[in-house]
Design a protein around this motif. Structure first.
Motif, short mmCIF file in Angstrom:
data_model
loop_
_atom_site.label_atom_id
_atom_site.label_comp_id
_atom_site.label_asym_id
_atom_site.label_seq_id
_atom_site.Cartn_x
_atom_site.Cartn_y
_atom_site.Cartn_z
N MET A 74 11.86 2.49 11.38
CA MET A 74 10.88 3.18 10.53
C MET A 74 10.36 4.43 11.23
O MET A 74 10.30 5.53 10.66
N ARG A 75 9.95 4.23 12.47
CA ARG A 75 9.37 5.35 13.22
C ARG A 75 10.41 6.44 13.47
O ARG A 75 10.09 7.64 13.38
N ARG A 76 11.63 6.03 13.76
CA ARG A 76 12.70 7.00 14.03
C ARG A 76 13.01 7.85 12.81
O ARG A 76 13.33 9.04 12.92
N LYS A 77 12.91 7.22 11.62
CA LYS A 77 13.23 7.94 10.39
C LYS A 77 12.02 8.65 9.78
O LYS A 77 12.10 9.19 8.68
N GLY A 78 10.90 8.62 10.49
CA GLY A 78 9.74 9.40 10.05
C GLY A 78 8.88 8.72 9.01
O GLY A 78 8.03 9.37 8.38
N CYS A 79 9.06 7.40 8.82
CA CYS A 79 8.20 6.67 7.88
C CYS A 79 6.80 6.53 8.47
O CYS A 79 6.63 6.40 9.68
N SER B 156 11.56 2.89 1.65
CA SER B 156 10.15 3.27 1.68
C SER B 156 9.40 2.43 2.71
O SER B 156 9.94 1.46 3.27
N VAL B 157 8.15 2.78 2.93
CA VAL B 157 7.30 1.99 3.82
C VAL B 157 7.22 0.55 3.32
O VAL B 157 7.29 -0.41 4.10
N GLU B 158 7.11 0.40 2.00
CA GLU B 158 6.97 -0.95 1.42
C GLU B 158 8.21 -1.81 1.63
O GLU B 158 8.11 -3.00 1.94
N THR B 159 9.41 -1.23 1.46
CA THR B 159 10.63 -2.03 1.65
C THR B 159 10.81 -2.39 3.12
O THR B 159 11.24 -3.51 3.44
N LEU C 203 0.85 -1.18 0.00
CA LEU C 203 0.00 0.00 0.00
C LEU C 203 0.88 1.24 0.00
O LEU C 203 1.76 1.39 0.83
N ASN C 204 0.65 2.12 -0.94
CA ASN C 204 1.45 3.34 -1.02
C ASN C 204 1.17 4.22 0.19
O ASN C 204 0.03 4.38 0.61
N SER C 205 2.22 4.80 0.77
CA SER C 205 2.06 5.57 2.00
C SER C 205 1.15 6.77 1.83
O SER C 205 0.57 7.26 2.78
N LYS C 206 0.97 7.23 0.60
CA LYS C 206 0.13 8.42 0.42
C LYS C 206 -1.32 8.11 0.70
O LYS C 206 -2.13 9.02 0.91
#
Length: 532
Positions: free
Chosen positions: A205-210, A178-181, A33-36
């Motif tokens: 992920m959370r630390r890098k702002g994803c 990306s979120v997907e990777t 799912l695309n993060s947008k």
């Protein structure tokens, strides 16, 4: 223009346990799912995620956008292969809808296929990571999120290498995961039960702002659930809600299925979550309901099962489908009296239900040893113009094999083929087990080889059953060969498989081969889990 392709939902649970089913549906979470999409309203987002349930990735084209349209869904199929209608349901998106169209799917991959193949060969060609890294650094390619996602997806069988590559590419200038990777890397780590690494990736992920999507949380919940760590899975679920991220239909589905499994079963929590899922207006699919009802019936919580059936009728499942799912669940756990009582009290639905559940009734009668009643039921349905299903034929064959009546079992198989009813993996597996049990190992190998050459291909359960049977009769060396075949077919042997052959070889005095099996197990574990 959005085109909605309707697909028939086939039961995949009836012949497999919950853990096997979870392993299979795990691949459906690869649907990215695309993060947008996180910015859209909850109803639309739920629809997007529901579309991912049961979606089988047949192409290597990444999804870039989704759409959803409400529609009348038909042709829900029972495990016996018959179709039943589902009542029209406004504002409901079914997992069986696959959205296609030029505005929604890329017409060609956004990466070079040759790059994917060459890098995958490089990653799998050596166990020396230093030399592999040097080769990667010399390979001149622009790493994009789509390219990286496809590489680690194809290399997931070699999880250690895939995760090393994930780390390496993440440190390259100009590239950001990306979120997907991240989701794929978490799925790979969790699949090898490296939960520490999986959680570490989540925190990264959370630390890098994803953006942490429901899909991300669901991966963690499902991986813990698959391992039977349902207490931890429930804790992740509560953490998800506390973070403000709303669970979607997939989250509820995979968590409840985990709670219904034999390992880590928590029926009361499953019932509570099912109610919560219903209040959130997430409509379950048929396979999920089969597992849930089966768990309730096995746990003797029939009042909750009846409430589930009533709910299904309210949200659009036809009466015939709702009750047929319930009756089949009762039959599978040996509650044949309750099933027959429900069938006899069905009123106007009796004739329709009888047609769709007779296979389960026959199976239940045979399990009780009442062959005469089972054959009478088959004759009754034939007279009503209903041909026996593969379920019925397989049940009859299994019964005859248990009674050591191999000739009658073979007659059933020939009748199936003559009437155009194609045997399944379960049918052939039963025949293999029967042949081995009667000492006809050559015949068992003949059936097994026929499966490999003509189909259906042997699955994990077939291999596990066959090697166990061979070890039991003192032919463990032949079982050892099946391990290599499993790996060649990209089927990962379990610890139980290795242990069964190890003990079998030792019993037969073949200690050198037993040590070889032990080393194979260690090598496979190192290959799959090592990340350093």
């Amino acid at each position: 223009m959005i085109i909605v392709r309707r697909q028939c939902s086939r039961s995949v649970y009836s012949d497999f346990g919950v853990s096997t089913y979870l392993a299979r549906i795990g691949d459906s979470l690869e649907c990215s799912l695309n993060s947008k999409h996180d910015n859209v309203n909850p109803g639309w987002r739920s629809c997007l995620n529901d579309l991912c349930d049961g979606f089988i990735r047949r192409a290597r084209t990444p999804l870039t956008s989704f759409g959803c349209r409400t529609s009348l869904m038909k042709s829900f199929a029972t495990s016996n292969g018959e179709d039943l209608d589902v009542v029209s349901m406004p504002n409901v998106c079914r997992p069986e809808q696959e959205v296609v169209g030029s505005s929604l799917l890329e017409t060609s991959p956004v990466y070079n296929e040759a790059d994917v193949e060459q890098i995958c060969v490089l990653l799998s060609g050596s166990e020396d990571w230093d030399s592999t890294r040097e080769g990667l650094e010399k390979y001149n390619v622009n790493f994009t999120n789509e390219l990286v996602l496809e590489i680690i997806r194809r290399c997931k069988f070699h999880s250690g290498t895939a995760l090393r590559f994930f780390d390496w590419v993440g440190e390259r200038d100009g590239y950001c995961h990306s979120v997907e990777t991240y989701n794929m890397a978490m799925k790979i780590a969790g699949g090898t039960k490296d939960f520490e690494r999986m959680r570490s990736l989540f925190y990264e992920m959370r630390r890098k702002g994803c953006s942490i999507t429901p899909h991300t949380w669901t991966i963690m919940i499902m991986q813990y659930g698959r391992a039977g760590l349902t207490k931890i899975a429930l804790g992740i679920f509560e953490e998800m809600k506390a973070s403000g991220c709303e669970p979607n239909g997939s989250t509820y589905k995979y968590l409840i299925i985990s709670l219904c499994g034999r390992k880590g079963r928590k029926v009361d929590e499953a019932v509570k979550l099912f109610r919560e899922m219903m209040k959130s207006e997430h409509v379950p699919d048929k396979e999920f309901i089969e597992i849930y009802l089966g768990c309730l019936c096995e746990s003797d919580k029939l009042s909750h099962a009846r409430k589930c059936v009533n709910f299904l009728r309210k949200v659009g499942f036809s009466t015939a489908l709702s009750y047929s799912l319930y009756i089949r669940a009762l039959c599978r756990v040996g509650k044949l009296e309750e099933a027959l009582k429900l069938l006899n009290n069905a009123g106007e639905e009796r004739e329709t239900l009888n047609e769709h559940v007779y296979g389960s009734i026959v199976h239940g009668l045979l399990r009780k040893g009442d062959l005469e009643a089972a054959l009478s039921k088959v004759d009754e349905m034939k007279q009503a113009g209903v041909s026996p299903s593969v379920h019925v034929y397989t049940s009859l064959a299994v019964h005859y094999l248990k009674e050591k009546e191999i000739e009658k079992a073979e007659e059933v198989l020939e009748t199936m083929k003559r009437e155009g009813c194609k045997p399944t993996v379960v049918t052939y597996s039963a025949l293999i087990r029967g042949y081995v049990g009667m000492g006809k190992v050559d015949d068992a190998w003949s059936v097994f080889n026929q499966m490999k050459s003509e189909g259906p291909s042997p699955d994990f359960r077939t291999y596990s059953m066959f090697l166990s049977c061979l070890c039991r009769i003192g032919r463990s060396e032949e079982a050892l060969g099946l391990i290599s075949e499993m790996l060649g077919a990209k089927i990962v042997p379990s610890s139980v498989n290795f242990r069964t052959i190890f003990h079998g070889l030792n019993r037969e005095g073949k200690h050198d081969l037993a040590r070889l099996v032990s080393q194979q197990k260690l090598d496979l574990a190192k290959q799959r889990k090592s990340t350093t």
